[in-house]
Scaffold this motif. Structure first.
Motif, PDB file in Angstrom:
ATOM      1  N   ASP A  27       0.849  -1.199   0.000  1.00 57.27           N
ATOM      2  CA  ASP A  27       0.000   0.000   0.000  1.00 57.27           C
ATOM      3  C   ASP A  27       0.879   1.242   0.000  1.00 57.27           C
ATOM      4  O   ASP A  27       2.038   1.203   0.423  1.00 57.27           O
ATOM      5  CB  ASP A  27      -0.915   0.010   1.229  1.00 57.27           C
ATOM      6  N   VAL A  70       0.490   5.699   0.646  1.00 61.48           N
ATOM      7  CA  VAL A  70      -0.380   6.803   1.056  1.00 61.48           C
ATOM      8  C   VAL A  70       0.385   8.126   1.017  1.00 61.48           C
ATOM      9  O   VAL A  70       1.608   8.163   1.136  1.00 61.48           O
ATOM     10  CB  VAL A  70      -0.956   6.611   2.485  1.00 61.48           C
ATOM     11  N   LYS A  90      -2.587   5.318   8.937  1.00 60.41           N
ATOM     12  CA  LYS A  90      -3.433   5.037   7.780  1.00 60.41           C
ATOM     13  C   LYS A  90      -3.009   3.750   7.075  1.00 60.41           C
ATOM     14  O   LYS A  90      -3.856   2.943   6.668  1.00 60.41           O
ATOM     15  CB  LYS A  90      -3.403   6.218   6.804  1.00 60.41           C
ATOM     16  N   ALA A 111      -4.130   0.779   9.224  1.00 58.94           N
ATOM     17  CA  ALA A 111      -5.590   0.622   9.204  1.00 58.94           C
ATOM     18  C   ALA A 111      -6.066   0.038   7.883  1.00 58.94           C
ATOM     19  O   ALA A 111      -6.958  -0.817   7.846  1.00 58.94           O
ATOM     20  CB  ALA A 111      -6.259   1.972   9.459  1.00 58.94           C
ATOM     21  N   ARG A 112      -5.459   0.480   6.774  1.00 57.84           N
ATOM     22  CA  ARG A 112      -5.909   0.024   5.454  1.00 57.84           C
ATOM     23  C   ARG A 112      -5.457  -1.396   5.138  1.00 57.84           C
ATOM     24  O   ARG A 112      -6.141  -2.125   4.420  1.00 57.84           O
ATOM     25  CB  ARG A 112      -5.412   0.980   4.366  1.00 57.84           C
ATOM     26  N   THR A 113      -4.309  -1.785   5.667  1.00 56.59           N
ATOM     27  CA  THR A 113      -3.776  -3.102   5.334  1.00 56.59           C
ATOM     28  C   THR A 113      -4.146  -4.174   6.350  1.00 56.59           C
ATOM     29  O   THR A 113      -4.033  -5.372   6.068  1.00 56.59           O
ATOM     30  CB  THR A 113      -2.241  -3.054   5.237  1.00 56.59           C
TER      31      THR A 113
END
Length: 389
Positions: free
Chosen positions: A274, A276, A295, A298-300
């Protein structure tokens, strides 16, 4: 997003201020790593759909789309397009995010992300805003936010997180110790593209060429020596020994879809999990790695314990120490081969250089995941998680 593979990663050695690379042109240094990544993988450069480069001081020798100029300077195919982006210190990590998005979206099958900064010849502050480096001090911006510099932001972070001079000095000393150990153990083997550089005598005349392939910012450091240094600001904690060094350097990554990698007959070294870019307080300015890390995790769905290597850019010691306070990171995993305090921070080149260092450290140590993050002027944070394959 579909899988995006890292086929190779390469960097130059980092030259100290007014050192071996000082008279080299940005086009030649960036072009050298662009060409190196083509030569190392053996690809036909025409398979590259786009080159995306990062550079901060886009003026003088670094102006007019340096990523494109560097590519052409190496006599690489004119049919391959290139663009240069600017997210201040995170520029080449943002370039890698753009390349990640291009490949992941299907707009490109193969892309090169890269970056450069030649701070000896294009000085820090060459694009000073209204006479002072930092945020605009006139116009509407100054009516909305207090204009600050990176130096002011670093000291405000130290104050907010109650970071002391001794803590900053300890991080600076450890950065130098780890970088020296890394070179002593040859940990950077395979990641540096040797450069043939013109050498000069004391009279300023060329004397021949030298092969440049070793980081030259490292210097013997002790806590006692650091304690004697003058602080950057009268009431601050940072000194030249706890701030990133002005230097010269570049790096590049080759990204591709699994299908294109297979067609090219190349085995991936890693994948991008990911990427960001986050915004944060532009007055405090340099806290970006904290929300970028939050972030990414949280996203992964990954946790701090899942990460084997952290590369958190040592723009200033307080940036890393504040991030550690907020994340609880195990500092034995953070900048294991030293950081920008010891090795240097060639602004627009640092993002891809950190990605290159992280990938190689995963391979050396047998780790799986690395998280790379940088603070950026204007209140931004870049972040990437990569996985070793």
């Amino acid at each position: 997003m579909p899988e995006v593979l890292i086929l190779d990663a390469v960097r130059t050695a980092i030259g100290k201020r007014n050192g071996t690379l000082a008279r080299s042109h940005a086009n030649d240094v960036l072009g050298a790593v662009q060409k190196a990544i083509v030569d190392r993988t053996g690809i036909d450069p025409l398979v590259v759909d786009q080159v995306v480069g990062g550079c901060v001081q886009q003026v003088g020798a670094q102006s007019a789309n340096v990523a494109r100029n560097a590519w052409l300077a190496m006599r690489l195919p004119q049919e391959v397009p290139a663009a240069t982006v600017n997210s201040q210190c995170g520029s080449s990590q943002e370039a890698n995010m753009v390349a990640h998005a291009l490949v992941g979206s299907g707009l490109a099958g193969v892309a090169i992300s890269c970056g450069v900064e030649m701070m000896s010849s294009v000085p820090f502050g060459a694009m000073a805003v209204e006479g002072k480096y930092g945020m605009p001090r006139e116009g509407t911006y100054a009516e909305v936010y207090e204009p600050t510099t990176q130096f002011e932001g670093a000291e405000r972070i130290a104050s907010k997180w109650a970071i002391t001079r001794e803590q900053a000095d300890a991080l600076g000393c450890e950065s130098q110790r780890r970088a020296a150990q890394a070179w002593a153990e040859d940990r950077f083997a395979g990641q540096i593209a040797p450069l043939e550089v013109t050498s000069y005598g004391e009279d300023g005349k060329p004397t021949g060429t030298v092969t440049f392939e070793r980081d030259e910012c490292l210097r013997p450091t002790t806590m006692e020596g650091l304690a004697k240094l003058k602080t950057n600001a009268p009431d601050g904690i940072h000194t030249a020994g706890t701030s990133s060094q002005i230097c010269d350097g570049a790096g590049a990554l080759l990204l591709a879809t699994p299908e294109r990698a297979a067609a090219l007959g190349l085995k991936a070294r890693g994948r991008i999990v990911d990427s960001v870019l986050v915004g944060c307080d532009p007055e405090l300015m340099l806290e970006g790695p904290i929300p970028a890390t939050d972030k990414l995790l949280a996203r992964t769905g990954l946790s701090m314990d899942d990460i084997d290597v952290f590369e958190i850019n040592e723009a200033f010691a307080s940036v890393v120490l504040a991030w550690q306070q907020e994340t609880g990171a195990d500092m034995t995993k953070v900048n294991p081969n030293g950081g920008a305090i010891a090795v240097g921070h060639p602004l627009g080149g640092s993002g891809v250089i950190l990605l290159t260092r992280a990938l190689n450290e995963l391979e050396r140590s047998g780790g799986r995941y690395a998280l790379i993050s940088m603070c950026c002027g204007g209140g931004l944070g870049t972040g990437t998680i990569i996985e070793r394959i």
